[in-house]
Design an enzyme around this catalytic site. Structure first.
Site, PDB file in Angstrom:
ATOM      1  N   TYR A   1      50.290  39.184  46.214  1.00 28.99           N
ATOM      2  CA  TYR A   1      50.045  37.778  45.905  1.00 28.99           C
ATOM      3  C   TYR A   1      50.675  37.455  44.559  1.00 28.99           C
ATOM      4  O   TYR A   1      50.529  38.209  43.595  1.00 28.99           O
ATOM      5  CB  TYR A   1      48.536  37.514  45.844  1.00 28.99           C
ATOM      6  CG  TYR A   1      48.180  36.080  45.499  1.00 28.99           C
ATOM      7  CD1 TYR A   1      48.456  35.034  46.377  1.00 28.99           C
ATOM      8  CD2 TYR A   1      47.552  35.778  44.287  1.00 28.99           C
ATOM      9  CE1 TYR A   1      48.116  33.724  46.064  1.00 28.99           C
ATOM     10  CE2 TYR A   1      47.207  34.470  43.972  1.00 28.99           C
ATOM     11  CZ  TYR A   1      47.493  33.448  44.858  1.00 28.99           C
ATOM     12  OH  TYR A   1      47.161  32.151  44.540  1.00 28.99           O
TER      13      TYR A   1
ATOM     14  N   ASP B   1      55.161  41.750  38.595  1.00 30.59           N
ATOM     15  CA  ASP B   1      54.089  40.770  38.420  1.00 30.59           C
ATOM     16  C   ASP B   1      52.857  41.535  37.931  1.00 30.59           C
ATOM     17  O   ASP B   1      52.122  42.144  38.723  1.00 30.59           O
ATOM     18  CB  ASP B   1      53.814  40.043  39.734  1.00 30.59           C
ATOM     19  CG  ASP B   1      52.701  39.004  39.585  1.00 30.59           C
ATOM     20  OD1 ASP B   1      52.109  38.921  38.479  1.00 30.59           O
ATOM     21  OD2 ASP B   1      52.421  38.300  40.566  1.00 30.59           O
TER      22      ASP B   1
ATOM     23  N   LYS C   1      45.738  36.194  33.387  1.00 28.60           N
ATOM     24  CA  LYS C   1      44.401  36.798  33.331  1.00 28.60           C
ATOM     25  C   LYS C   1      44.018  37.311  31.934  1.00 28.60           C
ATOM     26  O   LYS C   1      43.670  36.501  31.082  1.00 28.60           O
ATOM     27  CB  LYS C   1      44.255  37.852  34.429  1.00 28.60           C
ATOM     28  CG  LYS C   1      44.455  37.179  35.810  1.00 28.60           C
ATOM     29  CD  LYS C   1      44.083  37.958  37.039  1.00 28.60           C
ATOM     30  CE  LYS C   1      44.085  37.030  38.246  1.00 28.60           C
ATOM     31  NZ  LYS C   1      45.006  37.355  39.303  1.00 28.60           N
TER      32      LYS C   1
END
Ligand SMILES: *Cc1c(COP(=O)(O)O)cnc(C)c1O
Length: 427
Positions: free
Chosen positions: A144, A239, A267
């Site tokens: 994702y 990522d 995050k």
């Protein structure tokens, strides 16, 4: 445990917010339950609107590596807010956080701040396309990278020469430049690269897959990607929105010793406030507007409150022994849960890298999306509801990662293992 107030709030929310939530997985749909509404949190504990107290292994989906409300982070945000929440002009805080990131992450020589992981990956891909002058991109099934159009694509059947959008509203034309390979299969990558020779701008990968449960890279996979990208002039993007600052200060690239051309972050970098970032080689990053022609911008990018929370967080992560201590806590709880399943005679495939771990409800090995998809999601849902009842707050899906924070105490981890043992015995 009663959830009356949460039920009331959910009913009210559903009337005016689609599905009652501002991000889909929060709705608990895949575990056949209604969400609990959160009122506050502290350390490793999170409290719902009915006053129930849970040990939290979601950690806001990754950011809360220090636990909730670390006093340094709270103080930094308060102090900064007193001087103004946003200026839309450069501040010294942005230089401080940029330098902390550059010092920590091997691949990053220059970095740009954005406001989410989605923005980071979307912008990194635009830059990779601008740099190479190529249109096609490659991702992996089950990885994702946020919700931008070109990335909401998984494998079609067969060789998946053309991407197929996962969501209504994504035009086929926007998805057709996205190729999808199988995680941990360098062969599947080689095949697609050969079929699309000279046309692929970048390969984007979660160096530790964390959005199909936790799937570590097999030996040679990341090294194979590095070599192939170097040989073919393809920009390799890690990522690390989830794994960055999570598995080590330098992320997965530090752990595995493989340096990509570009890295995306999110995050943890915001300490719980909305931040993302993308960075890499100067040669590539210099092409970004206004030093170069690839356009990217944001009204709230580099927001002072978010920078202050990020700086306070990274400074704590830099302290000697932080990751070692986190490793010990994480091994303790993940091994404890695996042993509890074994003792109960329940088949489980356990994975862990540092403080990211997952209990896959299958007796088979999980190495990619196809093997993850074979899990018994019904049994997971029963386990999830039982754990919630025992005061353990897990991510409400089999295909998510559990996060340990530095605030989790041994007594809390023991309680978690005991709750898991009880839950497995019910299956
Ligand atoms: C969470 C995540 C994103 C998206 O970040 P948002 O801040 O939710 O937009 C992208 N990539 C990975 C690997 C993630 O885990």
């Amino acid at each position: 445990m009663n959830h009356l107030r949460s039920s009331e709030l959910f009913t009210a929310a559903k009337e005016i917010i689609p599905g009652g939530v501002n991000s889909p997985v929060r709705a608990f749909r895949s575990v056949g339950a209604d969400p609990v509404f959160i009122s506050k949190a502290s350390g490793s504990h999170i409290f719902d609107a009915d006053g129930n107290d849970y040990i939290d292994f979601v950690g806001s989906w990754g950011p809360m590596i220090l636990g909730h409300c670390h006093p340094d982070v709270v103080a930094a945000v308060k102090r900064t807010a007193e001087s103004g929440c946003s200026f839309g002009a450069p501040t010294e805080l942005e230089i401080t956080l940029a330098q902390l990131v550059i010092d920590a992450v091997p691949s990053i020589e220059m970095v740009r701040m954005v406001s989410s992981g989605t923005e980071a990956t979307m912008s990194a891909i635009r830059l990779a396309r601008g740099y190479t002058g190529r249109d096609k991109i490659m991702k992996f099934s089950g990885c994702y990278h946020g919700h931008s159009d070109a990335l909401l694509v998984k494998a079609g059947s067969g060789a998946a020469t053309f991407g197929v959008p996962d969501s209504p509203g994504v035009p086929q034309d926007f998805a057709k430049h996205t190729l999808t390979a199988n995680y941990n299969s360098i062969e599947s990558v080689k095949t697609l690269v050969a079929e699309n020779s000279g046309q692929i701008a970048c390969i984007i990968v979660e160096p530790i897959a964390g959005n199909m449960g936790t799937v570590p890279p097999q030996p040679g996979f990341l090294e194979g990607l590095r070599k192939l990208c170097s040989d073919e002039g393809i920009v390799l993007i890690f990522d690390e929105v989830m794994s960055g600052f999570r598995v080590a200060l330098g992320g997965a690239q530090e752990v595995y010793g493989v340096v990509p051309d570009m890295t995306t972050l999110g995050k943890i970098i915001g300490g719980g406030l909305p931040v993302g970032a993308f960075g890499g080689k100067k040669e590539i990053m210099s092409l970004l507007s206004p030093s170069g022609g690839v356009y990217q911008a944001g009204t709230l990018s580099g927001n002072p409150l978010a920078m202050a929370a990020g700086i306070a967080t990274l400074n704590l992560l830099k302290q000697p022994g932080f990751y070692q201590k986190l490793e010990e806590k994480s091994a303790y709880v993940a091994n404890g849960i695996a042993k509890a399943a074994k003792d109960a005679g329940y088949p489980l495939f356990s994975t862990r890298v540092g403080s990211m771990f997952c209990a896959f409800f299958t007796g088979n090995q999980v190495t990619d999306w196809d093997s993850a998809a074979g899990c018994d999601t019904k049994a997971f849902a029963t386990y999830f509801r039982s754990m919630l009842d025992e005061g353990i707050y897990l991510a409400p899906s089999q295909f998510e990662t559990a996060f340990v924070s530095i605030a989790h105490t041994e007594a809390e981890l023991d309680r978690t293992i005991a709750a898991a043992a009880k839950s497995f015995r019910k299956l």
